[in-house]
Design an enzyme around this catalytic site. Structure first.
Site, PDB file in Angstrom:
ATOM      1  N   HIS A   1      -1.874   4.252  17.122  1.00 44.80           N
ATOM      2  CA  HIS A   1      -0.820   3.380  16.582  1.00 44.80           C
ATOM      3  C   HIS A   1       0.466   3.584  17.389  1.00 44.80           C
ATOM      4  O   HIS A   1       0.797   4.706  17.775  1.00 44.80           O
ATOM      5  CB  HIS A   1      -0.545   3.700  15.107  1.00 44.80           C
TER       6      HIS A   1
ATOM      7  N   ARG B   1       0.852  -1.197   0.000  1.00 47.78           N
ATOM      8  CA  ARG B   1       0.000   0.000   0.000  1.00 47.78           C
ATOM      9  C   ARG B   1       0.883   1.240   0.000  1.00 47.78           C
ATOM     10  O   ARG B   1       1.838   1.335   0.769  1.00 47.78           O
ATOM     11  CB  ARG B   1      -0.901  -0.006   1.235  1.00 47.78           C
TER      12      ARG B   1
ATOM     13  N   PHE C   1       1.079  10.647   2.470  1.00 46.60           N
ATOM     14  CA  PHE C   1       0.498  10.105   3.698  1.00 46.60           C
ATOM     15  C   PHE C   1       1.409   9.030   4.299  1.00 46.60           C
ATOM     16  O   PHE C   1       2.061   9.249   5.308  1.00 46.60           O
ATOM     17  CB  PHE C   1      -0.904   9.567   3.416  1.00 46.60           C
TER      18      PHE C   1
ATOM     19  N   LEU D   1      -3.950  10.199  13.815  1.00 45.67           N
ATOM     20  CA  LEU D   1      -3.637   8.834  14.229  1.00 45.67           C
ATOM     21  C   LEU D   1      -2.993   8.765  15.606  1.00 45.67           C
ATOM     22  O   LEU D   1      -2.644   7.675  16.069  1.00 45.67           O
ATOM     23  CB  LEU D   1      -2.692   8.179  13.199  1.00 45.67           C
TER      24      LEU D   1
ATOM     25  N   GLN E   1       2.902   1.205   3.395  1.00 45.58           N
ATOM     26  CA  GLN E   1       2.610   0.132   4.341  1.00 45.58           C
ATOM     27  C   GLN E   1       3.102  -1.200   3.787  1.00 45.58           C
ATOM     28  O   GLN E   1       3.018  -1.469   2.591  1.00 45.58           O
ATOM     29  CB  GLN E   1       1.099   0.068   4.610  1.00 45.58           C
TER      30      GLN E   1
ATOM     31  N   ASN F   1      -2.568  -1.723  12.488  1.00 50.38           N
ATOM     32  CA  ASN F   1      -3.419  -2.618  13.266  1.00 50.38           C
ATOM     33  C   ASN F   1      -4.854  -2.568  12.759  1.00 50.38           C
ATOM     34  O   ASN F   1      -5.197  -1.767  11.881  1.00 50.38           O
ATOM     35  CB  ASN F   1      -3.345  -2.275  14.761  1.00 50.38           C
TER      36      ASN F   1
ATOM     37  N   PHE G   1       3.807   0.735   8.987  1.00 49.47           N
ATOM     38  CA  PHE G   1       3.755   1.794   7.977  1.00 49.47           C
ATOM     39  C   PHE G   1       4.763   2.873   8.339  1.00 49.47           C
ATOM     40  O   PHE G   1       5.165   3.020   9.505  1.00 49.47           O
ATOM     41  CB  PHE G   1       2.342   2.359   7.802  1.00 49.47           C
TER      42      PHE G   1
END
Length: 349
Positions: A134, A63, A68, A130, A71, A110, A121
């Protein structure tokens, strides 16, 4: 104290693009850091659950969202729905107080609270939305330009890179002093085994010496000794002198051999002793020396990859020229003015 450092060697569409080096926050997230470090080295072997290697090597970045994050870490299903930790299942969150306030932070992916496995990531900018969700357990300290190159790979509608982005290799970077200590422990273990073997041999020889001899054997020994004494008495002074000289030269040659062996062993240990202090302890490597060594090794690796790529391009151009010459009936263009040249080998066909 220097924190653990690990690395990824990244390849895009089967072409190596560089190395990413991470520093792990083992002081605030020890369990998460050890999980990531062990998955980088592959030291845990096969998983008892999925029967796959617990190893990031040859897994993919599945990903990528420009501006951003990227991942990866799903080495079981390779699509973002798998992954596995070294602990046999999901493990709980550790430190959620550290904010995602910069680019290059290494975080656990997660599916909700306490569901960490192997997926991670890397942030490309601050992600305040976030925070508290995380675990931040490391950061990129070298090779962030490689991470940015990954984001330049075109993606599909599900943010999956269209060209494969593969972790071609991964592992742990160790301080030179730690590596020396590990090799010294191994060497001392092997020496202790050798000493026990030699001790056993000495005991065995001692038993043989203490073993009582038979009367016949003692009689034959006494006869041999008496015969040798009688022969020595019957020798002339010249022969006795020659015998003494031969004995002295034999002792001298044995002594020279021992000295040569000792010097060769000393020369072998010379390389190791250079990196040790006067009291025999390994010289500790400072963090600045560590960074300089990593940078030097990275430059050497990049130079080797560049030469390999140039050789590949030269070979491809040569193959294309050969193909064009065959297609045109053996016609080549050579020299500065690109003069026409008929290749006799191709014309013969």
């Amino acid at each position: 104290m220097v924190r653990p450092r690990v690395f990824f060697d990244i390849a895009i569409d089967n072409q190596p693009v560089g190395r990413v080096v991470f520093e792990l926050y083992d002081d605030t997230a020890p369990k998460t850091s050890d999980n990531f470090r062990a998955l980088c080295t592959g030291e845990k072997g096969l998983s008892p659950l999925s029967e796959r290697p617990l190893y990031y090597k040859n897994s993919i970045i599945h990903r990528s969202i420009k501006g951003f994050m990227i991942q990866g870490g799903d080495f079981t299903k390779r699509n973002g729905t798998g992954g596995e930790s070294i602990y046999g299942g999901p493990f709980p969150d550790e430190d959620l107080s550290r904010p995602l306030d910069a680019a290059g932070l290494l975080c656990m992916a997660n599916k909700g609270p306490n569901t960490n496995n192997s997926q991670f990531f890397i942030t490309l900018q601050e992600c305040p939305h976030l925070n508290g969700k995380h675990v931040v357990f490391g950061r990129v300290i070298r090779g962030f330009e490689v991470v940015e190159r990954i984001t330049e790979v075109p993606t599909d509608e599900k943010d999956r890179p269209r060209a494969p982005v593969v972790i071609a290799n991964s592992g742990e970077l160790m301080l030179r002093a730690q590596a020396q200590q590990k090799s010294r422990d191994t060497q001392s273990a092997s020496e202790s085994v050798g000493e026990s073997d030699s001790e056993e041999g000495r005991r065995h020889r001692k038993k043989r010496r203490e073993r009582p001899s038979s009367p016949e054997r003692s009689q034959s020994r006494s006869r041999g000794r008496s015969a040798s004494r009688s022969r020595s008495r019957s020798r002339s002074p010249d022969s006795a002198e020659r015998e003494r000289k031969r004995h002295r030269s034999h002792k001298k040659s044995k002594k020279e051999k021992k000295e040569k062996k000792r010097k060769s062993q000393k020369a072998k240990e010379g390389g190791r002793s250079r990196s040790r202090s006067r009291d025999g302890e390994p010289v500790s490597e400072t963090e600045s020396q560590y960074d300089a060594r990593l940078e030097r090794e990275e430059n050497e690796r990049i130079e080797v990859a560049r030469k390999r790529e140039l050789e590949r391009i030269a070979q491809r151009l040569k193959d294309e020229e050969e193909r064009r010459a065959r297609d045109s009936g053996g016609v080549r263009f050579k020299g500065r003015g690109r003069m026409k040249y008929l290749d006799p080998e191709l014309r013969r066909d």
